[in-house]
Design a protein around this motif. Structure first.
Motif, PDB file in Angstrom:
ATOM      1  N   ALA A  70     -66.672  46.580  -2.139  1.00  0.00           N
ATOM      2  CA  ALA A  70     -65.376  46.879  -1.698  1.00  0.00           C
ATOM      3  C   ALA A  70     -64.454  46.812  -2.577  1.00  0.00           C
ATOM      4  O   ALA A  70     -64.463  46.647  -3.854  1.00  0.00           O
TER       5      ALA A  70
ATOM      6  N   LYS B  66     -59.977  47.558  -3.791  1.00  0.00           N
ATOM      7  CA  LYS B  66     -58.504  46.705  -3.694  1.00  0.00           C
ATOM      8  C   LYS B  66     -57.851  47.261  -2.517  1.00  0.00           C
ATOM      9  O   LYS B  66     -57.243  46.371  -1.841  1.00  0.00           O
ATOM     10  N   ASP B  67     -57.974  48.483  -2.181  1.00  0.00           N
ATOM     11  CA  ASP B  67     -57.214  49.062  -0.972  1.00  0.00           C
ATOM     12  C   ASP B  67     -58.082  48.999   0.311  1.00  0.00           C
ATOM     13  O   ASP B  67     -57.710  49.861   1.372  1.00  0.00           O
ATOM     14  N   GLY B  68     -59.058  48.068   0.453  1.00  0.00           N
ATOM     15  CA  GLY B  68     -59.702  47.815   1.665  1.00  0.00           C
ATOM     16  C   GLY B  68     -60.696  49.013   1.895  1.00  0.00           C
ATOM     17  O   GLY B  68     -61.170  48.986   3.301  1.00  0.00           O
ATOM     18  N   GLN B  69     -61.110  49.843   0.904  1.00  0.00           N
ATOM     19  CA  GLN B  69     -62.310  50.912   1.091  1.00  0.00           C
ATOM     20  C   GLN B  69     -63.365  50.219   0.699  1.00  0.00           C
ATOM     21  O   GLN B  69     -63.536  49.392   0.069  1.00  0.00           O
ATOM     22  N   TRP B  70     -64.538  51.119   0.748  1.00  0.00           N
ATOM     23  CA  TRP B  70     -65.664  50.767   0.211  1.00  0.00           C
ATOM     24  C   TRP B  70     -66.263  51.882  -0.491  1.00  0.00           C
ATOM     25  O   TRP B  70     -66.042  53.366  -0.190  1.00  0.00           O
TER      26      TRP B  70
ATOM     27  N   LEU C  58     -62.721  44.884  -6.965  1.00  0.00           N
ATOM     28  CA  LEU C  58     -61.414  44.351  -6.015  1.00  0.00           C
ATOM     29  C   LEU C  58     -60.098  44.655  -6.775  1.00  0.00           C
ATOM     30  O   LEU C  58     -59.104  44.501  -6.354  1.00  0.00           O
TER      31      LEU C  58
ATOM     32  N   ASN D  89     -58.032  50.355  -6.871  1.00  0.00           N
ATOM     33  CA  ASN D  89     -58.246  51.287  -5.714  1.00  0.00           C
ATOM     34  C   ASN D  89     -59.255  52.205  -5.683  1.00  0.00           C
ATOM     35  O   ASN D  89     -59.826  52.453  -6.654  1.00  0.00           O
TER      36      ASN D  89
END
Length: 492
Positions: free
Chosen positions: A226, A228-232, A286, A289
């Motif tokens: 994962a 920092k911006d909620g992506q993977w 994390l 981005n």
């Protein structure tokens, strides 16, 4: 023209694996006649049927109808390839491989049993789950509790279909020299061994490693994280060099000095270190981005990418850029998207020749070819259908070397051309390099490059797994190699 334009194939299989072999043959130009019972292939209800049987013709042959069976016998008398589940498939129509090959010596018969000669489950039907269970693949899949995992993706059946296609084409190549066809048997257990050769290569002196390492696998730098911006992001760092570079770029150099690492980056994958290493790496990911991580990791020469939703795969710009998104107008399903042609032959490209046929759409329309003349000689004995071909394999890590190793299994003389420091994956990836000889050279050195050119002059194929542009920078691109030996095939 397609590379297989002149061939006629009779596909007597159902389900996934056999039809996929027929699919590849029709993609590259062969006329593939799918023989179905009056009720049709039971796989017709599956969404994948539209792809596995694209471009084929459908003819209904009832095994209880003597006239229809006689027509099938006549069709096979002039065909090039016959794909069956096993010998019982032909027997159902009152036919046998021996009688067909006596009349048509050029016929290649491809047997694709669900397991092998016998099937260790009731009914003997094709089953990805049972094949993975019986073959041990399910026990080798990483998970949370170390128990067997049933894959949602029938990759073993796909591998069986792909490997059967490769063996069929190899038999066609051999037939050009000998004039004779032959029998090919690629069972589901063959697919298990080809697909899971790395998983099944173990050191018997070490305890069997636990698979309870989480759903991301056992490799802390070859997994997904994962951001920092909620992506993977999927990160593909393999080999000590790239693993070390990634760790240092993340500011985690102190990890390498830990007592548990013993000064060896390879110890990242020890069962006692996996969770510890993943936690540290995840903490660093994390902090960044997704786009920043992709820029950094790509700059290190490590493959990586954003993880998107499954349903968006066919719409990915790279998939569309390489022509891997095909659209057909399926007569029963309407507009249907599917993967396109996964192999790009520059001079004889494949293409999707249309949708899967309606049941019986080609009854009475398929031309029966005359039986070819029998060769006036004995079929030669060779140590494999590709005996006599020389291949230079410059691949590193898995895909490139394994390509050469599989061709060596089929009888080719394969020479691994690697840097003076060796393939970075030599220590752990030795199983993907079986059956090859090795020559080490620095192709940035003029003298070494000219020595390589001399090897090319006595070779048929050059395989590489280099990044785009590197072969041209080194002076070993297709145009140069083909100028040294006409008819050169390069595989990238």
């Amino acid at each position: 023209m397609g590379v297989l334009d002149s061939l006629q194939v009779v596909d007597l299989t159902q389900g996934i694996a056999g039809p996929i072999t027929g699919m590849f043959l029709t993609d590259f130009g062969a006329e593939v006649v799918k023989i179905e019972p009056p009720m049709g292939d039971p796989g017709r209800d599956q969404p994948g049927f539209s792809m596995w049987n694209r471009g084929k013709k459908s003819v209904v042959v009832d095994p209880s109808n003597t006239a229809q069976c006689a027509w099938l016998d006549e069709l096979l008398g002039g065909a090039d390839i016959c794909i069956v589940r096993d010998s019982a498939t032909l027997a159902k129509f009152g036919l046998s491989g021996e009688s067909l090959r006596t009349r048509n010596a050029r016929l290649i018969i491809v047997e694709m049993a669900p397991y092998g000669r016998t099937t260790p489950w009731l009914g003997g039907h094709e089953s990805q789950a049972l094949l993975a269970a019986a073959g041990g693949v399910a026990w080798r899949q990483s998970g949370t509790d170390g128990g067997p995992i049933d894959s949602v993706y029938p990759h073993l059946l796909y591998v069986q279909g792909v490997w059967a296609t490769v063996c069929t084409v190899a038999a066609l190549v051999e037939r050009e020299r000998s004039g004779f066809g032959q029998n090919i048997a690629v069972g589901g257990i063959n697919a298990v061994m080809e697909a899971a050769v790395g998983s099944f290569t173990v050191n018997p002196d070490n305890p069997d490693p636990s698979t309870a390492v989480g759903t991301g696998g056992r490799h802390p730098t070859y997994t997904r994280y994962a951001t920092k911006d909620g992506q993977w992001i999927a990160c593909g760092a393999l080999g000590g060099k790239f693993e070390t570079w990634l760790i240092k770029a993340l500011g985690l150099s102190a990890m390498l000095d830990e007592e548990r690492m013993g000064g060896n980056i390879g110890n990242l994958v020890l069962a006692s270190n996996v969770d510890w290493a993943k936690a540290k790496i995840q903490t660093e990911f994390l902090k960044h981005n997704l786009d920043d991580l992709i820029t950094m990791i790509t700059g290190l020469g490590i493959p990586c990418g954003r993880i998107g939703p499954t349903e968006a795969w066919l719409d990915h710009p790279q998939v569309n850029a390489i022509g891997m998104h095909a659209q057909v107008e399926d007569p029963q399903r309407g507009p249907t998207g599917m993967p396109g042609i996964p192999i790009n032959l520059t001079r004889t490209p494949g293409k999707v020749h249309g949708p899967a046929p309606v049941l019986g759409a080609d009854n009475g329309k398929v031309q029966v070819r005359p039986a070819p003349p029998r060769p006036d000689k004995m079929a030669p004995l060779r140590p494999g259908p590709l005996a006599g071909f020389r291949i230079l394999d410059m691949g590193t890590f898995v895909a490139g070397p394994y390509c050469g190793s599989l061709l060596a299994e089929l009888g080719a003389d394969v020479i691994k051309v690697e840097p003076l420091t060796g393939d970075p994956f030599r220590h752990t990836g030795y199983t993907f390099n079986r059956g090859m000889r090795s020559v080490a050279m620095d192709l940035q050195n003029d003298q070494a490059r000219h020595a390589f050119y001399e090897m090319v002059k006595t070779s048929d194929v050059v395989i590489d797994s280099l990044r785009p542009g590197v072969t041209r920078n080194l002076g070993i691109h297709f145009d140069k190699l083909n100028s040294l030996t006409q008819g050169m095939v390069t595989v990238s």
